[in-house]
Write an enzyme that holds these catalytic residues in place. Sequence first.
Site, PDB file in Angstrom:
ATOM      1  N   PHE A 226      -0.162  36.820  25.911  1.00  0.00           N
ATOM      2  CA  PHE A 226       1.060  36.387  25.239  1.00  0.00           C
ATOM      3  C   PHE A 226       1.308  34.935  25.591  1.00  0.00           C
ATOM      4  O   PHE A 226       1.510  34.620  26.767  1.00  0.00           O
ATOM      5  CB  PHE A 226       2.191  37.283  25.743  1.00  0.00           C
ATOM      6  CG  PHE A 226       3.585  36.964  25.287  1.00  0.00           C
ATOM      7  CD1 PHE A 226       4.087  37.509  24.113  1.00  0.00           C
ATOM      8  CD2 PHE A 226       4.419  36.166  26.059  1.00  0.00           C
ATOM      9  CE1 PHE A 226       5.402  37.261  23.721  1.00  0.00           C
ATOM     10  CE2 PHE A 226       5.733  35.914  25.674  1.00  0.00           C
ATOM     11  CZ  PHE A 226       6.228  36.464  24.501  1.00  0.00           C
TER      12      PHE A 226
ATOM     13  N   CYS B 110      10.047  40.841  22.717  1.00  0.00           N
ATOM     14  CA  CYS B 110       8.926  41.266  23.575  1.00  0.00           C
ATOM     15  C   CYS B 110       9.362  41.209  25.037  1.00  0.00           C
ATOM     16  O   CYS B 110       9.107  42.133  25.819  1.00  0.00           O
ATOM     17  CB  CYS B 110       7.725  40.343  23.406  1.00  0.00           C
ATOM     18  SG  CYS B 110       7.126  40.206  21.721  1.00  0.00           S
TER      19      CYS B 110
ATOM     20  N   GLU C 198       9.183  35.957  33.369  1.00  0.00           N
ATOM     21  CA  GLU C 198       9.991  36.823  32.498  1.00  0.00           C
ATOM     22  C   GLU C 198      11.480  36.538  32.646  1.00  0.00           C
ATOM     23  O   GLU C 198      12.296  37.446  32.717  1.00  0.00           O
ATOM     24  CB  GLU C 198       9.719  38.298  32.811  1.00  0.00           C
ATOM     25  CG  GLU C 198       8.265  38.662  32.788  1.00  0.00           C
ATOM     26  CD  GLU C 198       7.786  39.058  31.409  1.00  0.00           C
ATOM     27  OE1 GLU C 198       8.618  39.276  30.530  1.00  0.00           O
ATOM     28  OE2 GLU C 198       6.564  39.125  31.222  1.00  0.00           O
TER      29      GLU C 198
ATOM     30  N   PHE D 279      23.274  26.990  29.829  1.00  0.00           N
ATOM     31  CA  PHE D 279      21.857  26.635  29.955  1.00  0.00           C
ATOM     32  C   PHE D 279      21.670  25.136  29.805  1.00  0.00           C
ATOM     33  O   PHE D 279      20.839  24.531  30.459  1.00  0.00           O
ATOM     34  CB  PHE D 279      21.032  27.335  28.864  1.00  0.00           C
ATOM     35  CG  PHE D 279      21.156  28.825  28.862  1.00  0.00           C
ATOM     36  CD1 PHE D 279      20.503  29.574  29.838  1.00  0.00           C
ATOM     37  CD2 PHE D 279      21.922  29.482  27.909  1.00  0.00           C
ATOM     38  CE1 PHE D 279      20.604  30.956  29.839  1.00  0.00           C
ATOM     39  CE2 PHE D 279      22.031  30.861  27.916  1.00  0.00           C
ATOM     40  CZ  PHE D 279      21.377  31.601  28.881  1.00  0.00           C
TER      41      PHE D 279
END
Lengths: 405, 251
Positions: free
Chosen positions: A147, A256, A381, A401
């Site tokens: 990925f 995902c 992740e 953020f």
Amino acid sequence: MRTLKGLYLSGCIDIMGYEALDFYDVDSLLTDEERMIRDVVRDWVDSSVIPKIENACREGVFLDEWRQEIGSMGILGAPLKGYGCPGLSYTAYGVICRELERGDSGIRSFASVQGSLAMYPIWDFGSEEQKERYLPKMATGELIGCFGLTEPDYGSNPGDMVTKAVEDGDGFVLNGAKMWITNGTIADLAIVWAKLDGVIRGFIVEKDDPGFSAPEMKGKHSLKASVTSELVFQDCRIPKDRILPGVKGLRGPFSCLNNARYGISWGAVGSAQACYDSARSYAMSRIQFDHPIAAYQLIQNKLAWMLREITKAQLLAYHLGEKKDSGTWIPEHISLAKMNNVDIALEIARVSRDIHGANGILDEYPVMRHMANLESVKTYEGTHDIHNLILGRHITGIQAFTREA
Amino acid sequence: MKAAVLIKQVPDTTAKIDISGGEVDESGIAKWSISPYDEYALESALQMQKDVGATVVAITLGPDRASKSLVDAAAVGADELVHISHEGAIGSFALQTALAEAVKRVGADVVLAGKQAADTNAGSTASGVAKILNWPCVGLVSKIDASEGEFEATRSTVAGLERVSVSSPCVFAFDKGEDKLRIPNVRGIMMAKKKPVQKHTMADLEVDASNGGITESSVTYPPQKPPGQKFEGASSAPEVVSRLRDEANVI
């Protein structure tokens, strides 16, 4: 009166074999099938991972027999249905991750990437032809996927990625580079996220496509039994039918990641259980000042704290599994569990290392390996801090953020 | 061809065994598994399933918990499952009579079993069942090559490996086999739960459970190993050598 030392010496205190801590008997909430799957994976880890993992780490390899055996157990892409996939519950998927990571985070990473990051996007966003072509062989481990989202300059901020796809005649041409890609060098196909006309799209790149290479990144002190690679695209040409038709934008990669992060929240419990188990048995057998060190309050305090945190983490993971299965989850639920469970697992690994004293640095015990692995797991992740910001935004409605409003 | 595998559920080899009142305390046993020699028998039957299309019937005798071992057998590929329910201890003769009757009822052509169970170590089941059925019995088998109705079995002897031929019907008692029991596949596990189990009682099979022939009187722990001896310093070398030679007989 029998002393503790006497109990130990008479063999009444068992110091052999792995005993999974389950203080609240949370596994009694699993179905019979889920418990059978747990036992199969646990037995496999005992017989095929534990005896080989330290050597694999020293040599920095992921054994191909692990790929084959994980494939033949039929646990890859666990919660996906159809196309040769197992069609298990999300809870079963979690249990599988927990048992694999009790062996090593690298083994669980292999399964997470294959199932949640490579099979899942094909299953959810792929065309019928893509699903037929790839999923059955990925479920058996015959084909390995990876990925590609993170880039050298874009980690927590994947939206600003620079990898680009351009339509060109009967195909697409990709240029750019991805980094920190688990399974990259051993993968038969890569799910690559790149910008097409400024919009993030998913592409399937096969290992022999022209202009594609996946050099391995060497020198890791963590996840040493897992392959980590760069993906390089230099005028890499792929056919038109390799774009994932079903998704545009960051929703693709993020969905995902939600599944992979969910698996990690269970996996971390496995690492923590392994470190606790090793610390407990070491403390019972290590004698200092004429008594097992487990007889001292400082050690008991550490063990009680581990038991407390593992029990909480188990309940979090189990309840999140229920929410995944009933469809009542939000991504913030996953952020909380991933962040908390990896955080406590890492801290438990460190405290377990303390309990083991100097022995804790040896590969005779699993704790330092888990500790080093979990440093990666805490970062990949979605880093620990990014998950806090996800929760912060959920609480306040204000994103923190970026510095822009 | 139908191959019956006799499976006993025993405490897992990693389980800690407590004895109280002259009996094994089952309540303290956390994990029960198929007896390891029975696993080799099961694996061999599954290879007959692949090689000659044999139907594999797993048969167990025991309390409710024993049905888990049938599900485990189904998860790796057993086609039919038979559970003879019986609570508590049973003498070996009654056990063999019940198993032999079940083998007859399922119409098996060949019986495979472990040479002995990991808990009792009695080692009488396969030969006892063979005697009751009046079938030949091959003991200490490690591998079977099957063709329709004919078998070539490999056995280990003191001298080496022996190959023997035998025709069905017959009984094999397995030693450590050449192939370990396969790892179940999760799909097999999901299907295994749905597989029907034929249930029998001792009464159905017309077996008198009290006619066991042999009764277990008591169980005790094995004697504790004597403590080791420690010798220190170079001056103790002659004594160590003489002890190793004269007492341990190792040099």
